[in-house]
Design a protein around this motif. Structure first.
Motif, PDB file in Angstrom:
ATOM      1  N   ALA A  84       0.850  -1.196   0.000  1.00  0.00           N
ATOM      2  CA  ALA A  84       0.000   0.000   0.000  1.00  0.00           C
ATOM      3  C   ALA A  84       0.874   1.230   0.000  1.00  0.00           C
ATOM      4  CB  ALA A  84      -0.875  -0.006   1.249  1.00  0.00           C
ATOM      5  N   ASP A  85       0.344   2.303  -0.519  1.00  0.00           N
ATOM      6  CA  ASP A  85       1.041   3.584  -0.375  1.00  0.00           C
ATOM      7  C   ASP A  85       0.021   4.689  -0.173  1.00  0.00           C
ATOM      8  OD1 ASP A  85       0.633   5.207  -2.928  1.00  0.00           O
ATOM      9  OD2 ASP A  85       1.300   3.275  -3.734  1.00  0.00           O
ATOM     10  N   GLU A  86       0.519   5.833   0.270  1.00  0.00           N
ATOM     11  CA  GLU A  86      -0.402   6.910   0.661  1.00  0.00           C
ATOM     12  C   GLU A  86      -1.104   7.567  -0.520  1.00  0.00           C
ATOM     13  OE1 GLU A  86       1.361   9.662   3.545  1.00  0.00           O
ATOM     14  OE2 GLU A  86       2.516   7.935   4.250  1.00  0.00           O
ATOM     15  N   GLN A  87      -0.559   7.414  -1.721  1.00  0.00           N
ATOM     16  CA  GLN A  87      -1.149   8.098  -2.879  1.00  0.00           C
ATOM     17  C   GLN A  87      -2.146   7.240  -3.658  1.00  0.00           C
ATOM     18  OE1 GLN A  87       2.313   8.771  -2.268  1.00  0.00           O
ATOM     19  NE2 GLN A  87       1.547  10.673  -1.397  1.00  0.00           N
ATOM     20  N   THR A  88      -1.963   5.906  -3.584  1.00  0.00           N
ATOM     21  CA  THR A  88      -2.823   5.041  -4.406  1.00  0.00           C
ATOM     22  C   THR A  88      -3.791   4.283  -3.521  1.00  0.00           C
ATOM     23  OG1 THR A  88      -0.700   4.618  -5.459  1.00  0.00           O
ATOM     24  CG2 THR A  88      -2.603   3.500  -6.412  1.00  0.00           C
ATOM     25  N   ALA A  89      -5.062   4.259  -3.923  1.00  0.00           N
ATOM     26  CA  ALA A  89      -6.067   3.544  -3.131  1.00  0.00           C
ATOM     27  C   ALA A  89      -5.643   2.087  -2.973  1.00  0.00           C
ATOM     28  CB  ALA A  89      -7.418   3.628  -3.807  1.00  0.00           C
ATOM     29  N   PRO A  90      -5.763   1.533  -1.764  1.00  0.00           N
ATOM     30  CA  PRO A  90      -5.273   0.171  -1.539  1.00  0.00           C
ATOM     31  C   PRO A  90      -6.057  -0.931  -2.257  1.00  0.00           C
ATOM     32  CG  PRO A  90      -6.279   1.083   0.460  1.00  0.00           C
ATOM     33  CD  PRO A  90      -6.219   2.191  -0.539  1.00  0.00           C
ATOM     34  N   VAL A  91      -7.283  -0.653  -2.673  1.00  0.00           N
ATOM     35  CA  VAL A  91      -8.032  -1.668  -3.449  1.00  0.00           C
ATOM     36  C   VAL A  91      -8.703  -0.991  -4.644  1.00  0.00           C
ATOM     37  CG1 VAL A  91      -8.513  -3.341  -1.606  1.00  0.00           C
ATOM     38  CG2 VAL A  91     -10.032  -1.386  -1.890  1.00  0.00           C
ATOM     39  N   ALA A  92      -9.036  -1.806  -5.650  1.00  0.00           N
ATOM     40  CA  ALA A  92      -9.627  -1.236  -6.869  1.00  0.00           C
ATOM     41  C   ALA A  92     -11.021  -0.687  -6.602  1.00  0.00           C
ATOM     42  CB  ALA A  92      -9.664  -2.293  -7.960  1.00  0.00           C
ATOM     43  N   ASN A  93     -11.799  -1.375  -5.765  1.00  0.00           N
ATOM     44  CA  ASN A  93     -13.129  -0.876  -5.426  1.00  0.00           C
ATOM     45  C   ASN A  93     -13.568  -1.460  -4.086  1.00  0.00           C
ATOM     46  OD1 ASN A  93     -15.764  -0.065  -5.175  1.00  0.00           O
ATOM     47  ND2 ASN A  93     -16.245  -0.399  -7.333  1.00  0.00           N
ATOM     48  N   ILE A  94     -13.703  -0.593  -3.117  1.00  0.00           N
ATOM     49  CA  ILE A  94     -14.014  -1.054  -1.755  1.00  0.00           C
ATOM     50  C   ILE A  94     -15.364  -1.785  -1.695  1.00  0.00           C
ATOM     51  CG2 ILE A  94     -15.072   1.103  -0.913  1.00  0.00           C
ATOM     52  CD1 ILE A  94     -13.580   0.599   1.764  1.00  0.00           C
ATOM     53  N   ARG A  95     -16.246  -1.507  -2.654  1.00  0.00           N
ATOM     54  CA  ARG A  95     -17.562  -2.187  -2.632  1.00  0.00           C
ATOM     55  C   ARG A  95     -17.388  -3.708  -2.727  1.00  0.00           C
ATOM     56  NH1 ARG A  95     -19.542   2.074  -5.935  1.00  0.00           N
ATOM     57  NH2 ARG A  95     -20.728   3.498  -4.626  1.00  0.00           N
ATOM     58  N   ASN A  96     -16.364  -4.121  -3.508  1.00  0.00           N
ATOM     59  CA  ASN A  96     -16.138  -5.570  -3.649  1.00  0.00           C
ATOM     60  C   ASN A  96     -15.637  -6.202  -2.360  1.00  0.00           C
ATOM     61  OD1 ASN A  96     -16.707  -5.048  -6.290  1.00  0.00           O
ATOM     62  ND2 ASN A  96     -14.538  -4.925  -6.902  1.00  0.00           N
ATOM     63  N   GLU A  97     -15.199  -5.384  -1.439  1.00  0.00           N
ATOM     64  CA  GLU A  97     -14.652  -5.891  -0.176  1.00  0.00           C
ATOM     65  C   GLU A  97     -15.750  -6.076   0.866  1.00  0.00           C
ATOM     66  OE1 GLU A  97     -11.581  -6.551   1.016  1.00  0.00           O
ATOM     67  OE2 GLU A  97     -10.547  -6.188  -0.867  1.00  0.00           O
ATOM     68  N   ILE A  98     -16.884  -5.393   0.627  1.00  0.00           N
ATOM     69  CA  ILE A  98     -17.889  -5.356   1.687  1.00  0.00           C
ATOM     70  C   ILE A  98     -18.550  -6.713   1.897  1.00  0.00           C
ATOM     71  CG2 ILE A  98     -20.074  -4.301   2.442  1.00  0.00           C
ATOM     72  CD1 ILE A  98     -19.172  -1.711   1.087  1.00  0.00           C
ATOM     73  N   SER A  99     -19.063  -7.280   0.813  1.00  0.00           N
ATOM     74  CA  SER A  99     -19.863  -8.491   1.012  1.00  0.00           C
ATOM     75  C   SER A  99     -19.060  -9.777   0.892  1.00  0.00           C
ATOM     76  CB  SER A  99     -21.037  -8.503   0.047  1.00  0.00           C
ATOM     77  OG  SER A  99     -20.520  -8.266  -1.232  1.00  0.00           O
ATOM     78  N   CYS A 100     -17.775  -9.680   0.437  1.00  0.00           N
ATOM     79  CA  CYS A 100     -17.045 -10.951   0.371  1.00  0.00           C
ATOM     80  C   CYS A 100     -16.022 -10.984   1.504  1.00  0.00           C
ATOM     81  CB  CYS A 100     -16.403 -11.144  -0.991  1.00  0.00           C
ATOM     82  SG  CYS A 100     -14.826 -10.405  -1.204  1.00  0.00           S
ATOM     83  N   PHE A 101     -16.197 -11.913   2.396  1.00  0.00           N
ATOM     84  CA  PHE A 101     -15.278 -11.995   3.514  1.00  0.00           C
ATOM     85  C   PHE A 101     -13.972 -12.619   3.028  1.00  0.00           C
ATOM     86  CE2 PHE A 101     -13.454 -13.504   7.488  1.00  0.00           C
ATOM     87  CZ  PHE A 101     -13.459 -12.294   8.154  1.00  0.00           C
ATOM     88  N   GLY A 102     -12.890 -12.323   3.716  1.00  0.00           N
ATOM     89  CA  GLY A 102     -11.593 -12.872   3.300  1.00  0.00           C
ATOM     90  C   GLY A 102     -10.746 -11.753   2.761  1.00  0.00           C
TER      91      GLY A 102
END
Ligand code: MSP
Length: 513
Positions: free
Chosen positions: A475-493
């Motif tokens: 991770a870095d401070e300038q680039t978002a750590p994931v492509a789309n946080i929505r994909n992180e919400i409902s899929c655990f892991g």
């Protein structure tokens, strides 16, 4: 790819930046980061408002040439923002030749459309506000903002036919209930329209009185009124209506405090309408940071220096406190004592402790390697559901500029995770050699911690990157750590078994008083 554009006010360069300016700019930064986390292309515009009487007077007081003076303060603003972790902005100055050219083009357009006329005017002029007040607007004969008696000035000037558009604006505000938000500020704007005190806007200043401004293209004896000039930054920063960025990013969002509601709620929409341009999406209005219950201002000498606070408490803790403490729209009191309480309870005790315990247990039980989980029990599923729910709320609330509630939603999860550690007691599972169960519990914890670290990127970018790197994520401070946080919400892991973790963590040390 969707795009998102937001602006802060273009700050006056008559004084050094303080906490109030820093707050608006931090909110813009967090919104841009949030939208980048949502996979959008996002940036914001901030800058400096450098023309007008006020600036000339400040330069004289400092015994400097106006240009040297504005260059100096403008760079103080520009250089402060990265130190507060603020990124992804375009810095615009009203003395930029490209801006001046667009202001002149826009003035000519409004003039050609017949919306500017020349007239004699005498009125009450407040030097602090750089504008005329009507009799009705004054309070006991004084400027409502500066509480000083305005000077009676009589001169010939150019006027913008604002009154022609006011009935249309009123209709628009009634039909678009969230155009100005929170609601109380829409009501305030409607109140201004209903009070009937608004008239045509004087948009020129004779050069006999002021030369530090943009020349009117149709009369070189006059310069443009600062507000007409400054508001146009919001589109000149996109290259003007003909610019490529304009097509891509306009209409945008505006962020201001309640002190400048009127120019943004009334003058600006009317200017856009006269220019035949689409209106902004929303005007988002926040309250004041107060110091001992009074508005922070240089003249009162109760300024909080953002740089000093950051050096004392750290960038992340300072940002966290501001986002957690102010409910957007209402005033908030700045207090170092309250900040220390927040740092110690929310950051050191809750979040810091979670990271420190879980990472050191993973070091002890699994040599700092993410274990593979086995099947989940009821209590694990509850945590997974809570994680999904908290993230959902967090993203929605941050998106709606309700950071205090968003953080509260996330902290519910953080506190629940600490309780889960206590109730599942990994040390007891280790002792009883229940390795599968231990692996599941540790995995649930670590996977939730990764999600929390991602969520916090808009609020505390430095700490978020540190937490992610301790969890073996790039991770870095300038680039978002994931492509789309929505994909992180409902899929655990999202955290791979076998990932190497840091052995210990002490991200938020307690502050001793
Ligand atoms: N130059 C104009 C804005 C032109 S925008 C086209 C101006 N400049 S300012 O330097 O006075 O900045 C005002 C803004 O600074 C407020 O709207 C707010 O964003 C921020 N703040 C200044 N003091 C503040 C507080 N005490 N509290 C919160 N924010 C305040 O107006």
């Amino acid at each position: 790819m969707e795009s998102y554009y937001v602006t802060t006010p273009i700050y006056y360069v008559n004084a050094r930046p303080h906490l109030g300016h820093a707050y608006s700019t931090l909110v813009a930064d967090s919104l841009v980061r949030m939208h980048r986390l949502l996979g959008e292309e996002a940036f914001f515009v901030t800058g400096s408002d450098e023309h007008g009487d006020k600036i000339v007077q400040a330069a004289e007081k400092n015994k400097l040439q106006v240009k040297d003076f504005v260059d100096g303060i403008s760079s103080q603003f520009r250089e402060l923002w990265p130190r507060l972790g603020i990124d992804g902005f375009r810095f615009s100055r009203t003395t930029d030749p490209a801006h001046e050219k667009i202001v002149q083009e826009m003035l000519q357009k409004v003039y050609d459309a017949g919306d500017i006329y020349f007239g004699e005017f005498s009125g009450h002029y407040c030097y602090g506000c750089e504008r005329f007040y009507t009799e009705k607007e004054l309070e006991d004969g004084c400027c409502p903002q500066h509480k000083t008696r305005p000077e009676l000035i009589s001169e010939k000037n150019y006027f913008f036919r604002m009154s022609k558009y006011l009935p249309w604006l009123k209709e628009y505000l009634l039909e678009h209930p969230d155009f100005i938000r929170p609601e109380r500020y829409r009501s305030e704007a409607l109140g201004m329209l209903e009070a009937g005190a608004l008239e045509d806007l004087c948009i020129s200043r004779p050069k006999s009185r002021l030369t530090w401004g943009i020349d009117l293209p149709f009369d070189s004896n006059y310069v443009c009124y600062v507000w007409f000039d400054a508001l146009l930054t919001y589109i000149s920063a996109l290259g003007g209506p003909a610019g490529q960025d304009f097509a891509r990013y306009w209409p945008g969002e505006h962020l201001v405090a309640k002190d400048i509601l009127k120019p943004h709620a009334i003058f600006w929409p009317v200017m856009l309408k006269s220019l035949g341009l689409p209106l902004y999406r929303h005007l988002n209005v926040h309250g004041y940071w107060l110091s001992k219950d009074t508005k922070m201002s240089k003249s009162l000498g109760n300024i909080v220096e953002p740089q000093a606070m950051m050096e004392k408490y750290g960038q992340d803790a300072f940002r966290y406190y501001l986002f957690r403490e102010m409910h957007f729209g209402s005033d908030a009191n700045f207090s170092e004592d309250a900040m220390i309480v927040r740092i110690n309870s929310d950051l050191a005790n809750d979040l810091g402790n979670l990271f420190s315990r879980v990472l050191s247990m993973t070091a002890k039980y699994f040599s700092s390697i993410v274990p593979k989980p086995a099947s989940k029990l009821e209590q694990d599923k509850n945590i997974v559901d809570l994680c999904e729910h908290a993230m959902q709320n967090y993203v929605q609330l941050m998106h709606a500029i309700r950071s205090a509630e968003a953080l509260e939603a996330l902290w519910e999860l953080i506190r629940a995770l600490n309780k889960y550690v206590d109730s599942e007691a990994p040390w007891a599972l280790f002792k009883a050699q229940e390795t599968e169960r231990l692996a599941t519990v540790m995995y649930v914890l670590l996977a939730c911690m990764r999600k929390i670290a991602i969520c916090l990127w808009p609020v505390m970018p430095k700490a978020s990157v540190l937490m992610l790197s301790q969890l073996g994520q790039e991770a870095d401070e300038q680039t978002a750590p994931v492509a789309n946080i929505r994909n992180e919400i409902s899929c655990f892991g999202g955290l791979e078994a076998g990932t190497k973790l840091a052995e210990k963590s002490n991200i938020f040390p307690r502050i001793q008083r």
